[in-house]
Design a protein around this motif. Structure first.
Motif, short mmCIF file in Angstrom:
data_model
loop_
_atom_site.label_atom_id
_atom_site.label_comp_id
_atom_site.label_asym_id
_atom_site.label_seq_id
_atom_site.Cartn_x
_atom_site.Cartn_y
_atom_site.Cartn_z
N VAL A 1 -1.21 -3.37 0.17
CA VAL A 1 -2.01 -2.75 1.24
C VAL A 1 -1.04 -2.07 2.21
N PRO A 2 -0.83 -0.76 2.08
CA PRO A 2 0.15 -0.09 2.93
C PRO A 2 -0.16 -0.19 4.42
N GLY A 3 -1.44 -0.13 4.79
CA GLY A 3 -1.80 -0.18 6.21
C GLY A 3 -1.37 -1.47 6.88
N ALA A 4 -1.44 -2.58 6.13
CA ALA A 4 -1.05 -3.88 6.68
C ALA A 4 0.36 -4.27 6.26
N ASN A 5 1.00 -3.44 5.43
CA ASN A 5 2.34 -3.73 4.91
C ASN A 5 2.38 -5.14 4.31
N ALA A 6 1.41 -5.40 3.42
CA ALA A 6 1.26 -6.75 2.87
C ALA A 6 0.91 -6.69 1.39
N LEU A 7 1.20 -7.79 0.72
CA LEU A 7 0.76 -8.03 -0.66
C LEU A 7 -0.33 -9.09 -0.61
N VAL A 8 -1.48 -8.76 -1.14
CA VAL A 8 -2.63 -9.66 -1.09
C VAL A 8 -3.03 -10.03 -2.51
N THR A 9 -3.21 -11.30 -2.77
CA THR A 9 -3.64 -11.78 -4.08
C THR A 9 -5.09 -12.21 -4.01
N VAL A 10 -5.91 -11.66 -4.89
CA VAL A 10 -7.34 -11.96 -4.92
C VAL A 10 -7.73 -12.32 -6.36
N ARG B 1 -10.15 10.26 -2.96
CA ARG B 1 -10.72 11.40 -3.65
C ARG B 1 -9.69 12.44 -4.09
N ASP B 2 -8.51 12.40 -3.52
CA ASP B 2 -7.55 13.45 -3.84
C ASP B 2 -6.23 12.88 -4.35
N ASP B 3 -5.41 12.36 -3.46
CA ASP B 3 -4.08 11.86 -3.81
C ASP B 3 -4.11 10.34 -3.82
N ILE B 4 -3.68 9.76 -4.93
CA ILE B 4 -3.71 8.30 -5.04
C ILE B 4 -2.77 7.65 -4.03
N ARG B 5 -1.78 8.41 -3.55
CA ARG B 5 -0.87 7.87 -2.54
C ARG B 5 -1.56 7.64 -1.20
N GLU B 6 -2.76 8.18 -1.05
CA GLU B 6 -3.53 7.98 0.17
C GLU B 6 -4.50 6.80 0.05
N ALA B 7 -4.44 6.07 -1.05
CA ALA B 7 -5.35 4.94 -1.27
C ALA B 7 -5.07 3.83 -0.26
N ALA B 8 -6.13 3.15 0.16
CA ALA B 8 -5.99 2.04 1.10
C ALA B 8 -5.32 0.85 0.46
N TRP B 9 -5.42 0.72 -0.85
CA TRP B 9 -4.74 -0.35 -1.58
C TRP B 9 -4.57 0.03 -3.04
N ILE B 10 -3.50 -0.46 -3.62
CA ILE B 10 -3.19 -0.26 -5.04
C ILE B 10 -2.71 -1.59 -5.59
N GLY B 11 -3.09 -1.89 -6.81
CA GLY B 11 -2.66 -3.17 -7.38
C GLY B 11 -2.81 -3.22 -8.88
N TYR C 1 -14.86 -15.16 -2.83
CA TYR C 1 -14.44 -16.22 -1.92
C TYR C 1 -14.38 -15.67 -0.50
N ASP C 2 -14.35 -16.58 0.46
CA ASP C 2 -14.25 -16.20 1.86
C ASP C 2 -12.80 -16.03 2.31
N ASP C 3 -11.86 -16.30 1.42
CA ASP C 3 -10.45 -16.21 1.79
C ASP C 3 -9.65 -15.65 0.62
N PHE C 4 -8.45 -15.16 0.90
CA PHE C 4 -7.57 -14.66 -0.14
C PHE C 4 -6.84 -15.82 -0.81
N LEU C 5 -6.41 -15.59 -2.04
CA LEU C 5 -5.60 -16.59 -2.71
C LEU C 5 -4.22 -16.70 -2.07
N ARG C 6 -3.72 -15.54 -1.58
CA ARG C 6 -2.41 -15.54 -0.93
C ARG C 6 -2.21 -14.21 -0.21
N VAL C 7 -1.54 -14.26 0.92
CA VAL C 7 -1.16 -13.06 1.66
C VAL C 7 0.30 -13.21 2.07
N THR C 8 1.11 -12.20 1.77
CA THR C 8 2.53 -12.23 2.14
C THR C 8 2.96 -10.85 2.59
#
Length: 246
Positions: A149-158, A79-89, A171-178
């Protein structure tokens, strides 16, 4: 001194390879209409979907590429600062064959992705006469989203959006997580020409302000011109002064 000289040569070479001048120009233009977005990372297996087969990038090379605002996505609950977003992509459109051949993703899920169809995008302003079905017949393109995803320090592909009005498959799973090994600020840099607005994740666009001023100025000028067209000079005089007035 020798190290600084070699570093300068390397930066010059890298800037030419990724055509950084063109990337910056796109971001500056975008910042006038919305917000300029740049994505920075290393050209390795973790970011392979960011590049076409013809890109001249060596493994390990630093890249910076422009992200179209139409393809930028972020946590809608911020709602305020985009840097506080749970994920950006950002959403990436590329041939299905390229994803399958890369070996980085769940091929069984990639094969199920529907063919991408884009409408009402900024890029389509110059392609109004081109039929999406005619193009997709020769090149089967799909949409995927790479999310940081900063909280998980990961790149997720969906899966991405199949079109502008319908969502993608579920889908029930991600295309890729690294794992993400970049700076804590993330791979995205945002450029804005206006200050942040309270309780808004994105700053106001300058063109939006300029357009309101343009409409107001245009109405005022038009009113002045209409008044000039209607203006008449009336001379009042007494009957006894008719000769003098004439």
């Amino acid at each position: 001194k020798d190290y600084a000289e070699l570093l300068g040569l390397a930066l010059d070479f890298n800037s030419k390879q990724i055509d950084i001048e063109r990337q910056y120009r796109k971001a500056i233009v975008d910042s006038l209409f919305a917000v300029g977005i740049l994505k920075t990372g290393l050209a390795d297996s973790g970011t392979a979907i960011s590049f076409d087969e013809d890109d001249m990038l060596d493994p390990g090379m630093i890249y910076t590429e422009h992200v179209d605002f139409d393809n930028f996505v972020f946590d809608p609950t911020v709602r305020d600062d985009i840097r506080e977003a749970a994920w950006i992509g950002d959403q990436i459109i590329l041939p299905r064959k390229y994803l399958l051949d890369s070996g980085l993703y769940r091929n069984d899920l990639i094969e199920k992705l529907p063919t991408y169809s884009a409408k009402d995008k900024a890029a389509n302003l110059s392609m109004k006469e081109i039929n999406d079905y005619e193009v997709s017949e020769y090149e089967d393109e799909v949409a995927v989203m790479e999310l940081w995803v900063p909280g998980a320090n990961a790149l997720v592909t969906v899966p991405g959006l199949t079109s502008d009005v319908t969502g993608g498959p579920v889908y029930d799973d991600f295309l890729r997580v690294t794992d993400y090994g970049g700076p804590k600020s993330g791979p995205y840099s945002l450029l804005s020409l206006t200050p942040d607005a309270p309780a808004n994740p994105l700053p106001p666009a300058p063109v939006g302000i300029w357009n309101d001023l343009h409409v107001m100025a245009n109405r005022l000028v038009k009113k002045m011109l209409d008044q000039a067209d209607r203006q008449k000079d009336l001379v009042l005089y007494r009957r006894s002064a008719a000769d003098d007035a004439q």
